[in-house]
Design a protein around this motif. Structure first.
Motif, PDB file in Angstrom:
ATOM      1  N   HIS A  89       0.849  -1.187   0.000  1.00  3.50           N
ATOM      2  CA  HIS A  89       0.000   0.000   0.000  1.00  3.50           C
ATOM      3  C   HIS A  89       0.888   1.242   0.000  1.00  3.50           C
ATOM      4  O   HIS A  89       1.593   1.508   0.973  1.00  3.50           O
ATOM      5  N   HIS A  90       0.874   1.996  -1.089  1.00  2.00           N
ATOM      6  CA  HIS A  90       1.717   3.178  -1.234  1.00  2.00           C
ATOM      7  C   HIS A  90       0.944   4.397  -0.750  1.00  2.00           C
ATOM      8  O   HIS A  90       0.025   4.872  -1.413  1.00  2.00           O
ATOM      9  N   VAL A  91       1.318   4.925   0.421  1.00  2.00           N
ATOM     10  CA  VAL A  91       0.639   6.083   0.985  1.00  2.00           C
ATOM     11  C   VAL A  91       0.982   7.329   0.181  1.00  2.00           C
ATOM     12  O   VAL A  91       2.146   7.582  -0.145  1.00  2.00           O
ATOM     13  N   SER A  92      -0.042   8.100  -0.155  1.00  2.00           N
ATOM     14  CA  SER A  92       0.174   9.302  -0.957  1.00  2.00           C
ATOM     15  C   SER A  92      -0.198  10.581  -0.223  1.00  2.00           C
ATOM     16  O   SER A  92       0.372  11.640  -0.479  1.00  2.00           O
ATOM     17  N   SER A  93      -1.167  10.497   0.709  1.00  2.00           N
ATOM     18  CA  SER A  93      -1.654  11.702   1.371  1.00  2.00           C
ATOM     19  C   SER A  93      -2.054  11.403   2.810  1.00  2.00           C
ATOM     20  O   SER A  93      -2.586  10.323   3.107  1.00  2.00           O
ATOM     21  N   ILE A  94      -1.782  12.349   3.707  1.00  2.00           N
ATOM     22  CA  ILE A  94      -2.203  12.237   5.110  1.00  2.00           C
ATOM     23  C   ILE A  94      -2.814  13.574   5.512  1.00  2.00           C
ATOM     24  O   ILE A  94      -2.155  14.618   5.452  1.00  2.00           O
ATOM     25  N   GLU A  95      -4.097  13.538   5.921  1.00  2.00           N
ATOM     26  CA  GLU A  95      -4.838  14.753   6.260  1.00  2.00           C
ATOM     27  C   GLU A  95      -5.413  14.647   7.667  1.00  2.00           C
ATOM     28  O   GLU A  95      -5.786  13.562   8.118  1.00  2.00           O
ATOM     29  N   THR A  96      -5.490  15.784   8.376  1.00  2.00           N
ATOM     30  CA  THR A  96      -6.210  15.806   9.643  1.00  2.00           C
ATOM     31  C   THR A  96      -7.696  15.762   9.340  1.00  2.00           C
ATOM     32  O   THR A  96      -8.169  16.399   8.394  1.00  2.00           O
ATOM     33  N   ASN A  97      -8.421  15.001  10.158  1.00  2.00           N
ATOM     34  CA  ASN A  97      -9.848  14.832   9.903  1.00  2.00           C
ATOM     35  C   ASN A  97     -10.585  14.600  11.220  1.00  2.00           C
ATOM     36  O   ASN A  97     -10.615  13.482  11.733  1.00  2.00           O
ATOM     37  N   ASP A  98     -11.119  15.681  11.800  1.00  2.00           N
ATOM     38  CA  ASP A  98     -11.942  15.597  13.004  1.00  2.00           C
ATOM     39  C   ASP A  98     -11.204  14.856  14.129  1.00  2.00           C
ATOM     40  O   ASP A  98     -11.731  13.939  14.748  1.00  2.00           O
ATOM     41  N   GLY A  99      -9.968  15.279  14.397  1.00  2.00           N
ATOM     42  CA  GLY A  99      -9.205  14.687  15.495  1.00  2.00           C
ATOM     43  C   GLY A  99      -8.495  13.401  15.140  1.00  2.00           C
ATOM     44  O   GLY A  99      -7.819  12.812  15.993  1.00  2.00           O
ATOM     45  N   LYS A 100      -8.659  12.937  13.924  1.00  2.00           N
ATOM     46  CA  LYS A 100      -7.972  11.722  13.483  1.00  2.00           C
ATOM     47  C   LYS A 100      -7.132  12.054  12.247  1.00  2.00           C
ATOM     48  O   LYS A 100      -7.193  13.150  11.702  1.00  2.00           O
ATOM     49  N   TRP A 101      -6.355  11.060  11.821  1.00  2.00           N
ATOM     50  CA  TRP A 101      -5.526  11.219  10.628  1.00  2.00           C
ATOM     51  C   TRP A 101      -6.084  10.345   9.513  1.00  2.00           C
ATOM     52  O   TRP A 101      -6.220   9.140   9.666  1.00  2.00           O
ATOM     53  N   ASN A 102      -6.446  10.991   8.404  1.00  2.00           N
ATOM     54  CA  ASN A 102      -6.966  10.267   7.251  1.00  2.00           C
ATOM     55  C   ASN A 102      -5.817   9.964   6.297  1.00  2.00           C
ATOM     56  O   ASN A 102      -5.155  10.874   5.791  1.00  2.00           O
ATOM     57  N   VAL A 103      -5.573   8.672   6.092  1.00  2.00           N
ATOM     58  CA  VAL A 103      -4.465   8.229   5.244  1.00  2.00           C
ATOM     59  C   VAL A 103      -5.027   7.687   3.933  1.00  2.00           C
ATOM     60  O   VAL A 103      -5.893   6.807   3.936  1.00  2.00           O
ATOM     61  N   LYS A 104      -4.505   8.203   2.818  1.00  2.00           N
ATOM     62  CA  LYS A 104      -4.939   7.747   1.500  1.00  2.00           C
ATOM     63  C   LYS A 104      -3.768   7.118   0.760  1.00  2.00           C
ATOM     64  O   LYS A 104      -2.624   7.538   0.915  1.00  2.00           O
ATOM     65  N   VAL A 116      -0.386   7.997  13.547  1.00  2.00           N
ATOM     66  CA  VAL A 116       0.314   7.506  12.356  1.00  2.00           C
ATOM     67  C   VAL A 116       1.818   7.620  12.587  1.00  2.00           C
ATOM     68  O   VAL A 116       2.308   8.660  13.055  1.00  2.00           O
ATOM     69  N   VAL A 117       2.534   6.544  12.268  1.00  2.00           N
ATOM     70  CA  VAL A 117       3.993   6.526  12.361  1.00  2.00           C
ATOM     71  C   VAL A 117       4.558   6.305  10.960  1.00  2.00           C
ATOM     72  O   VAL A 117       4.171   5.358  10.274  1.00  2.00           O
ATOM     73  N   LEU A 118       5.464   7.175  10.545  1.00  2.00           N
ATOM     74  CA  LEU A 118       6.079   7.079   9.220  1.00  2.00           C
ATOM     75  C   LEU A 118       7.562   6.746   9.376  1.00  2.00           C
ATOM     76  O   LEU A 118       8.283   7.445  10.080  1.00  2.00           O
ATOM     77  N   THR A 119       8.005   5.663   8.734  1.00  2.00           N
ATOM     78  CA  THR A 119       9.411   5.268   8.840  1.00  2.00           C
ATOM     79  C   THR A 119      10.078   5.096   7.478  1.00  2.00           C
ATOM     80  O   THR A 119      11.087   4.408   7.357  1.00  2.00           O
ATOM     81  N   MET A 120       9.506   5.699   6.456  1.00  2.00           N
ATOM     82  CA  MET A 120      10.141   5.639   5.130  1.00  2.00           C
ATOM     83  C   MET A 120      11.409   6.490   5.127  1.00  2.00           C
ATOM     84  O   MET A 120      11.598   7.317   6.021  1.00  2.00           O
ATOM     85  N   ASP A 270       0.426  16.362  16.864  1.00  2.00           N
ATOM     86  CA  ASP A 270      -0.141  15.376  17.799  1.00  2.00           C
ATOM     87  C   ASP A 270      -0.609  14.131  17.053  1.00  2.00           C
ATOM     88  O   ASP A 270      -1.482  14.208  16.181  1.00  2.00           O
ATOM     89  N   GLY A 271      -0.007  12.983  17.369  1.00  2.00           N
ATOM     90  CA  GLY A 271      -0.419  11.731  16.748  1.00  2.00           C
ATOM     91  C   GLY A 271       0.238  11.440  15.421  1.00  2.00           C
ATOM     92  O   GLY A 271      -0.099  10.445  14.772  1.00  2.00           O
ATOM     93  N   LEU A 272       1.178  12.277  14.989  1.00  2.00           N
ATOM     94  CA  LEU A 272       1.874  12.062  13.714  1.00  2.00           C
ATOM     95  C   LEU A 272       3.383  12.093  13.974  1.00  2.00           C
ATOM     96  O   LEU A 272       3.957  13.150  14.249  1.00  2.00           O
ATOM     97  N   VAL A 273       3.999  10.915  13.882  1.00  2.00           N
ATOM     98  CA  VAL A 273       5.407  10.760  14.255  1.00  2.00           C
ATOM     99  C   VAL A 273       6.203  10.217  13.073  1.00  2.00           C
ATOM    100  O   VAL A 273       5.740   9.326  12.357  1.00  2.00           O
ATOM    101  N   VAL A 274       7.416  10.766  12.868  1.00  2.00           N
ATOM    102  CA  VAL A 274       8.317  10.236  11.844  1.00  2.00           C
ATOM    103  C   VAL A 274       9.568   9.695  12.540  1.00  2.00           C
ATOM    104  O   VAL A 274      10.061  10.281  13.502  1.00  2.00           O
ATOM    105  N   GLY A 275      10.064   8.562  12.052  1.00  2.00           N
ATOM    106  CA  GLY A 275      11.249   7.963  12.663  1.00  2.00           C
ATOM    107  C   GLY A 275      11.938   7.034  11.684  1.00  2.00           C
ATOM    108  O   GLY A 275      11.675   7.059  10.483  1.00  2.00           O
ATOM    109  N   GLY A 276      12.810   6.185  12.203  1.00  2.00           N
ATOM    110  CA  GLY A 276      13.576   5.272  11.361  1.00  2.00           C
ATOM    111  C   GLY A 276      15.062   5.549  11.486  1.00  2.00           C
ATOM    112  O   GLY A 276      15.493   6.400  12.273  1.00  2.00           O
TER     113      GLY A 276
END
Length: 312
Positions: A89-104, A116-120, A270-276
């Protein structure tokens, strides 16, 4: 941590990325529980064969191999975590949506998540759209620190042979060797022998040098493969023809310049972390350190949410 299989023999595998795990005394102590778990499960085993040209490391450093391939480390932790993993699943977009993260995804799928945790590889963050793009564009210091993260690039070649084929290096006692003063090849290993899987059909891995990878980074594996095969034939003319070849391009190989301060991870929002490894260093211990930092950041965010809800 990528293990590839021959289409002719599923037991004939080759690691095209990480070759062995080196635990310094400091990290062996700090990450004792992880090493003991992996050794007990048979995922890791001591490196017992000769590797010509291996760098002299800290005294007391222990080297391990993965009998079932280096991807077995990842598979072990996924299994132990008892999670539902979705691949491809190739993630293309991440949007805030009513306190949550919408991943497309590029395929048009979408879902909402609490965190959401991003480690790319870090440069790929700048290819995302939505709130992530806005966060990176609006914080100049963060953007500058992320742009400072740099990776080497290289190609890997996997050669798969029929069972019973004889493959040896120039030093007959060695399973692997680092190559110096060659414009193309940097590392060669009889992979099954290195991993203690002599009973399986032979497999060979070749890594290119960093300068070669940089010079040819915009080419495709199909364009580079003939160049690598020709060089291998020149270096080892006595080797027979493999029955399958795979060329792997690592645009983002090892981290050459990590995120300033080596924080392990960074919270974008808040709730969106990048690492790796781009936030530590490129080996298993660096990955573990980043994972620990990521877990702490997520736990802190969840605790904060629970505290806020308890006040409502």
């Amino acid at each position: 941590m990528a293990t590839s299989r021959s289409p002719h023999d599923k037991e004939c595998t080759v690691d095209l990325g990480a070759q062995y795990i080196s635990a310094t005394p400091e990290y062996a102590k700090l990450h004792t529980s992880y090493y003991e778990e992996l050794i007990s499960a048979g995922v890791l085993a001591p490196l017992t064969t000769k590797v010509v040209g291996m760098k002299v490391t800290d005294e007391g450093t222990k080297h391990y191999v993965t009998p079932s391939g280096v991807s077995s480390i990842v598979k072990h932790f996924i299994k132990e975590a008892d999670i539902d993993t979705k691949f491809g699943h190739h993630v293309s977009s991440i949007e805030t949506n009513d306190g949550k993260w919408n991943v497309k995804t590029q395929q048009g799928e979408a879902d909402d998540f609490d965190a959401v945790v991003l480690t790319m590889p870090v440069p790929q963050l700048f290819g995302l759209t939505g709130s992530v793009k806005e966060l990176l564009e609006n914080d100049e210091k963060l953007r500058s620190n992320l742009l400072a993260v740099d990776y080497s690039s290289r190609y890997a070649l996997g050669l798969f042979y029929e069972k019973g084929t004889s493959i040896t290096l120039k030093d007959g006692e060695a399973s692997a060797q680092y190559v110096t003063n060659d414009p193309i090849i940097r590392f060669v290993a009889i992979d099954n022998q290195k991993r203690g899987a002599e009973g399986n059909a032979p497999s060979v891995v070749i890594h290119t040098s960093v300068p070669f990878g940089k010079a040819h980074v915009e080419k495709t594996p199909e364009q580079v493969q003939p160049m690598l095969v020709k060089r291998v034939q020149e270096m080892f003319p006595e080797w027979p023809e493999p029955n399958f070849i795979k060329c792997q391009k690592w645009r983002f190989s090892q981290v050459s310049s990590a995120y300033p301060g080596l924080p392990g991870c960074v919270t974008l929002s808040d709730g969106l972390v990048v690492g790796g490894d781009g936030f530590t260093h490129s080996n298993m211990d660096g990955c573990i350190e980043s994972a620990k930092a990521i877990a702490a950041a997520v736990v802190q965010y969840v605790s904060k949410c629970k505290h806020m809800m308890s006040k409502v």
